[in-house]
Design an enzyme around this catalytic site. Sequence first.
Site, short mmCIF file in Angstrom:
data_model
loop_
_atom_site.label_atom_id
_atom_site.label_comp_id
_atom_site.label_asym_id
_atom_site.label_seq_id
_atom_site.Cartn_x
_atom_site.Cartn_y
_atom_site.Cartn_z
CE LYS A 1 -4.29 -1.52 2.21
NZ LYS A 1 -5.24 -1.11 3.26
CG ASP B 1 -8.52 1.34 3.42
OD1 ASP B 1 -9.30 0.47 3.01
OD2 ASP B 1 -7.28 1.21 3.40
#
Length: 287
Positions: free
Chosen positions: A71, A108
């Site tokens: 990520k 997210d």
Amino acid sequence: MRISGKARLAGIMGWPVAHSRSPALHGFWLAENDIDGAYVPLPVRPQHLEQALRALPVLGFRGCNLTIPHKQAALSIVDCVEPLARRIGAVNTIVVGPDGSLEGRNTDAFGFYQSLRAVVPDWSAKAGPATILGAGGAARAVIAALADAGVPEIRIVNRTLARAQAVASDIATPQTSIAIHKWDEAGAALRDAGLLVNTTSLGMAGEPPLVLDLSVLPRSAPVVDIVYVPLETDLLGNARRRGHPIVDGLGMLLHQGRPGFEAWFGAPVRATPQLRAAILATLAPPR
Ligand code: ATR
């Protein structure tokens, strides 16, 4: 499932990736919408991330999700990073443009916010300070979501203070002040709070328990745990018995997938009870 020679393709890159529920999640939506497409696990070693990302347009992929350990690394590989992903410091969704360029996004924060609103629709950003346990990648997304929702005061409680300070300086906005609290001051950080979110791994199956006295937390404050194995952590169990609204971690997992699916496969999707039940079934321990 329907996969023709013209199927739309996406997947999830991680190392390891076998544990990921994302193929089940996107597979559910593909089947629900009868879309000609596939979403596959892509086990990619860290040293191969750039090659693998650059292969996406070559292979005709519309994009992918990223999970551990990719990520952060993806930030410096993709051609363009949306401002929210830059601020959070992590990319979990890649969208391939018509010219083959790679755009990095972070969904997210959206996932967290939507899961909170779905369970506690009357929660207000102005209800009081939000107390966040943890200062890792998940905390960054949660704190960005809350700052962008207009929460005026965020309290970060973390074992490593320097990490919490870095989060505060990266994510604070002029409208939101961020205070740092030591781990052993967690109790004091709950006083008058309007929301509590655990973003640490404490309480997850196989990890140490999260021990926290909730007695000074106002009972109107929702308690959120982003852990979803077990679905009801000790923190959520305690909060439920005290009468707090509780939000488990499965909702965030489901909602964070929506923007990627919509970008790659072109259909709006929802986190329905049926989807939740289908993904829950994949979390059940093998008999
Ligand atoms: P993620 O990306 O999922 O958020 P992470 O970046 O590894 O994962 O962050 C894990 C968080 O859990 C951190 O806030 C970590 O605290 P430190 O910053 O001090 O490492 C917290 N955490 C993990 N184990 C912990 C423990 N035993 N006690 C207290 N906090 C813990």
